[in-house]
Design a protein around this motif. Structure first.
Motif, PDB file in Angstrom:
ATOM      1  N   PRO A 148      29.743  40.923  32.839  1.00 41.85           N
ATOM      2  CA  PRO A 148      31.139  40.145  33.468  1.00 41.85           C
ATOM      3  C   PRO A 148      30.807  38.751  33.245  1.00 41.85           C
ATOM      4  CG  PRO A 148      30.484  42.079  35.064  1.00 41.85           C
ATOM      5  CD  PRO A 148      29.182  41.979  33.857  1.00 41.85           C
ATOM      6  N   MET A 149      31.846  38.191  33.034  1.00 46.86           N
ATOM      7  CA  MET A 149      31.812  36.603  33.082  1.00 46.86           C
ATOM      8  C   MET A 149      32.831  35.835  33.715  1.00 46.86           C
ATOM      9  SD  MET A 149      31.397  36.126  28.703  1.00 46.86           S
ATOM     10  CE  MET A 149      30.581  34.376  28.586  1.00 46.86           C
ATOM     11  N   LEU A 150      32.837  34.672  33.887  1.00 52.77           N
ATOM     12  CA  LEU A 150      33.728  33.856  34.825  1.00 52.77           C
ATOM     13  C   LEU A 150      34.782  33.568  34.056  1.00 52.77           C
ATOM     14  CD1 LEU A 150      33.827  32.868  37.883  1.00 52.77           C
ATOM     15  CD2 LEU A 150      33.076  30.633  36.895  1.00 52.77           C
ATOM     16  N   ALA A 151      36.026  33.997  34.407  1.00 43.97           N
ATOM     17  CA  ALA A 151      37.157  33.618  33.896  1.00 43.97           C
ATOM     18  C   ALA A 151      38.080  32.585  34.165  1.00 43.97           C
ATOM     19  CB  ALA A 151      38.069  34.788  33.420  1.00 43.97           C
ATOM     20  N   LEU A 152      38.694  31.610  33.602  1.00 44.48           N
ATOM     21  CA  LEU A 152      39.633  30.782  33.901  1.00 44.48           C
ATOM     22  C   LEU A 152      40.749  30.656  32.745  1.00 44.48           C
ATOM     23  CD1 LEU A 152      40.590  28.578  36.226  1.00 44.48           C
ATOM     24  CD2 LEU A 152      39.311  26.766  34.740  1.00 44.48           C
ATOM     25  N   SER A 153      42.058  30.850  33.324  1.00 41.24           N
ATOM     26  CA  SER A 153      43.318  31.255  32.136  1.00 41.24           C
ATOM     27  C   SER A 153      44.329  31.153  32.770  1.00 41.24           C
ATOM     28  CB  SER A 153      43.009  32.514  31.635  1.00 41.24           C
ATOM     29  OG  SER A 153      43.508  33.542  32.141  1.00 41.24           O
ATOM     30  N   ASN A 154      45.256  31.016  31.781  1.00 39.25           N
ATOM     31  CA  ASN A 154      46.934  31.042  32.271  1.00 39.25           C
ATOM     32  C   ASN A 154      47.313  32.390  31.859  1.00 39.25           C
ATOM     33  OD1 ASN A 154      47.024  30.461  29.612  1.00 39.25           O
ATOM     34  ND2 ASN A 154      48.951  29.420  30.072  1.00 39.25           N
ATOM     35  N   ALA A 155      46.470  33.442  31.662  1.00 35.09           N
ATOM     36  CA  ALA A 155      46.994  34.663  31.080  1.00 35.09           C
ATOM     37  C   ALA A 155      48.058  35.333  31.993  1.00 35.09           C
ATOM     38  CB  ALA A 155      45.776  35.529  30.704  1.00 35.09           C
ATOM     39  N   LEU A 168      41.459  32.153  38.239  1.00 35.82           N
ATOM     40  CA  LEU A 168      40.064  32.172  38.454  1.00 35.82           C
ATOM     41  C   LEU A 168      39.410  33.374  38.773  1.00 35.82           C
ATOM     42  CD1 LEU A 168      37.413  30.661  38.054  1.00 35.82           C
ATOM     43  CD2 LEU A 168      37.594  29.771  40.308  1.00 35.82           C
ATOM     44  N   SER A 169      38.732  34.294  37.984  1.00 39.37           N
ATOM     45  CA  SER A 169      38.456  35.544  38.196  1.00 39.37           C
ATOM     46  C   SER A 169      36.828  35.828  37.772  1.00 39.37           C
ATOM     47  CB  SER A 169      39.382  36.641  37.817  1.00 39.37           C
ATOM     48  OG  SER A 169      39.458  36.584  36.482  1.00 39.37           O
ATOM     49  N   ARG A 170      36.429  37.270  37.695  1.00 37.85           N
ATOM     50  CA  ARG A 170      35.591  37.721  36.978  1.00 37.85           C
ATOM     51  C   ARG A 170      36.032  38.597  36.175  1.00 37.85           C
ATOM     52  NH1 ARG A 170      30.504  35.855  37.983  1.00 37.85           N
ATOM     53  NH2 ARG A 170      30.339  34.850  40.032  1.00 37.85           N
ATOM     54  N   ALA A 171      35.795  38.560  34.818  1.00 41.21           N
ATOM     55  CA  ALA A 171      36.282  39.664  33.713  1.00 41.21           C
ATOM     56  C   ALA A 171      35.203  40.380  33.148  1.00 41.21           C
ATOM     57  CB  ALA A 171      37.206  38.631  32.825  1.00 41.21           C
ATOM     58  N   ASN A 172      35.583  41.502  32.782  1.00 44.87           N
ATOM     59  CA  ASN A 172      34.905  42.388  31.889  1.00 44.87           C
ATOM     60  C   ASN A 172      35.028  42.282  30.451  1.00 44.87           C
ATOM     61  OD1 ASN A 172      33.209  43.569  33.902  1.00 44.87           O
ATOM     62  ND2 ASN A 172      35.041  45.206  34.407  1.00 44.87           N
ATOM     63  N   GLY A 173      35.934  41.475  30.136  1.00 46.59           N
ATOM     64  CA  GLY A 173      36.389  41.360  28.785  1.00 46.59           C
ATOM     65  C   GLY A 173      37.853  40.650  28.641  1.00 46.59           C
ATOM     66  N   PHE A 174      38.582  40.763  27.460  1.00 46.73           N
ATOM     67  CA  PHE A 174      39.782  40.188  27.157  1.00 46.73           C
ATOM     68  C   PHE A 174      40.599  41.055  26.106  1.00 46.73           C
ATOM     69  CE2 PHE A 174      37.614  37.846  24.075  1.00 46.73           C
ATOM     70  CZ  PHE A 174      38.573  37.719  23.220  1.00 46.73           C
ATOM     71  N   PHE A 175      41.926  40.922  26.225  1.00 45.38           N
ATOM     72  CA  PHE A 175      42.481  41.878  25.245  1.00 45.38           C
ATOM     73  C   PHE A 175      43.821  40.628  24.629  1.00 45.38           C
ATOM     74  CE2 PHE A 175      44.404  43.570  29.009  1.00 45.38           C
ATOM     75  CZ  PHE A 175      45.725  43.334  28.960  1.00 45.38           C
ATOM     76  N   GLY A 216      49.050  30.391  25.393  1.00 46.89           N
ATOM     77  CA  GLY A 216      48.023  30.989  26.325  1.00 46.89           C
ATOM     78  C   GLY A 216      46.600  30.415  26.160  1.00 46.89           C
ATOM     79  N   ILE A 217      45.785  30.318  27.219  1.00 51.00           N
ATOM     80  CA  ILE A 217      44.367  29.778  26.811  1.00 51.00           C
ATOM     81  C   ILE A 217      43.416  30.535  28.054  1.00 51.00           C
ATOM     82  CG2 ILE A 217      44.777  27.917  28.328  1.00 51.00           C
ATOM     83  CD1 ILE A 217      42.921  26.391  26.194  1.00 51.00           C
ATOM     84  N   GLY A 218      42.357  30.537  27.465  1.00 47.94           N
ATOM     85  CA  GLY A 218      41.340  31.340  28.572  1.00 47.94           C
ATOM     86  C   GLY A 218      39.971  30.997  28.247  1.00 47.94           C
ATOM     87  N   VAL A 219      39.069  30.505  29.014  1.00 45.10           N
ATOM     88  CA  VAL A 219      37.915  30.345  28.987  1.00 45.10           C
ATOM     89  C   VAL A 219      36.868  31.317  29.762  1.00 45.10           C
ATOM     90  CG1 VAL A 219      36.048  28.465  29.461  1.00 45.10           C
ATOM     91  CG2 VAL A 219      38.391  27.694  28.591  1.00 45.10           C
ATOM     92  N   PHE A 220      35.825  31.673  29.078  1.00 45.38           N
ATOM     93  CA  PHE A 220      34.947  32.649  29.784  1.00 45.38           C
ATOM     94  C   PHE A 220      33.682  32.127  29.416  1.00 45.38           C
ATOM     95  CE2 PHE A 220      38.662  34.897  28.289  1.00 45.38           C
ATOM     96  CZ  PHE A 220      39.044  35.948  29.383  1.00 45.38           C
ATOM     97  N   ALA A 221      32.803  32.020  30.814  1.00 39.82           N
ATOM     98  CA  ALA A 221      31.609  31.517  30.665  1.00 39.82           C
ATOM     99  C   ALA A 221      30.692  32.121  31.850  1.00 39.82           C
ATOM    100  CB  ALA A 221      31.605  30.055  30.838  1.00 39.82           C
ATOM    101  N   PHE A 222      29.481  32.216  31.748  1.00 37.32           N
ATOM    102  CA  PHE A 222      28.719  32.415  32.819  1.00 37.32           C
ATOM    103  C   PHE A 222      28.481  31.390  33.885  1.00 37.32           C
ATOM    104  CE2 PHE A 222      26.679  34.699  29.018  1.00 37.32           C
ATOM    105  CZ  PHE A 222      26.888  35.896  29.293  1.00 37.32           C
ATOM    106  N   GLU A 223      28.589  31.778  35.015  1.00 38.21           N
ATOM    107  CA  GLU A 223      28.468  30.755  36.405  1.00 38.21           C
ATOM    108  C   GLU A 223      27.050  29.953  36.212  1.00 38.21           C
ATOM    109  OE1 GLU A 223      29.548  30.585  40.889  1.00 38.21           O
ATOM    110  OE2 GLU A 223      29.147  32.709  39.961  1.00 38.21           O
TER     111      GLU A 223
END
Length: 203
Positions: free
Chosen positions: A13-20, A26-33, A152-159
């Motif tokens: 899981p990664m930290l997610a910040l998006s307008n999806a 702001l959440s934790r995500a297992n991936g994106f689609f 739409g934009i999203g950033v995924f990173a480790f905390e």
């Protein structure tokens, strides 16, 4: 390349910040689609995205939607620790601060996967840098626009502890490079696909 949707699971899981539209904020995500919808789509996006997860056996993914044919326009670019995934359609270009023209389906989706430990502030900084790169690319390619009306934009990173991702940083430079390269490639693909359809549909 022919496929309707694009699903990208993470190894962890990664930290997610998006307008999806699906699991945005702001959440934790297992991936994106990236989920393709009809050009005249007017459905319940919350329900449809949730159904998409159920049907594909995934959970806690961040979901983006587009009317562009994902298999034809998806572009991926990597620089340093950053990978950018972009789908582009610019049938509804707009300039920030100006009243947009009548709505047409068209979206630029940008996803950044950053394999570093960032603060939430740095992730917000990454969105700013990516947006600057998007706007520069559009203007350089002759689009009189800063984006579309439904980007739409999203950033995924480790905390982690990295606090900055602006244009003066190595991370920011890599973000700019990946977004510019992937967006330009996706726009070229989109233009090629649109021209091909116009040619085949002409009398």
């Amino acid at each position: 390349m022919r496929f309707t949707h694009f699903i990208n699971p993470f190894k962890e899981p990664m930290l997610a910040l998006s307008n999806a539209p699906h699991n945005g904020g702001l959440s934790r995500a297992n991936g994106f689609f990236f989920m393709m919808v009809p050009k005249n789509y007017s459905g319940d996006y919350r329900e449809d995205c949730q159904k998409f997860e159920w049907e594909n056996g995934i959970k806690n993914f961040v979901g983006f939607m587009t009317a562009a044919e994902i298999g034809e326009v998806l572009a991926i670019s990597r620089s340093g620790s950053v990978t950018a995934y972009v789908t582009a359609g610019v049938t509804n270009p707009a300039i920030a601060g100006e009243v947009p023209p009548p709505w047409k389906p068209g979206t630029i989706n940008i996803v950044l996967v950053i394999e570093e430990g960032l603060t939430v502030g740095a992730m917000a900084n990454a969105i700013m840098t990516a947006t600057e790169a998007k706007t520069y690319t559009l203007l350089r390619l002759g689009y009189n626009a800063t984006g579309t009306t439904s980007d739409g934009i999203g950033v995924f990173a480790f905390e982690g502890d990295k606090e900055w991702a602006g244009t003066a940083t190595e991370l920011g430079i890599n973000i700019g490079r990946t977004v510019r390269k992937a967006l330009e490639e996706s726009l070229r693909k989109w233009e090629k696909s649109r021209n091909k359809k116009a040619f085949t549909s002409s009398p």
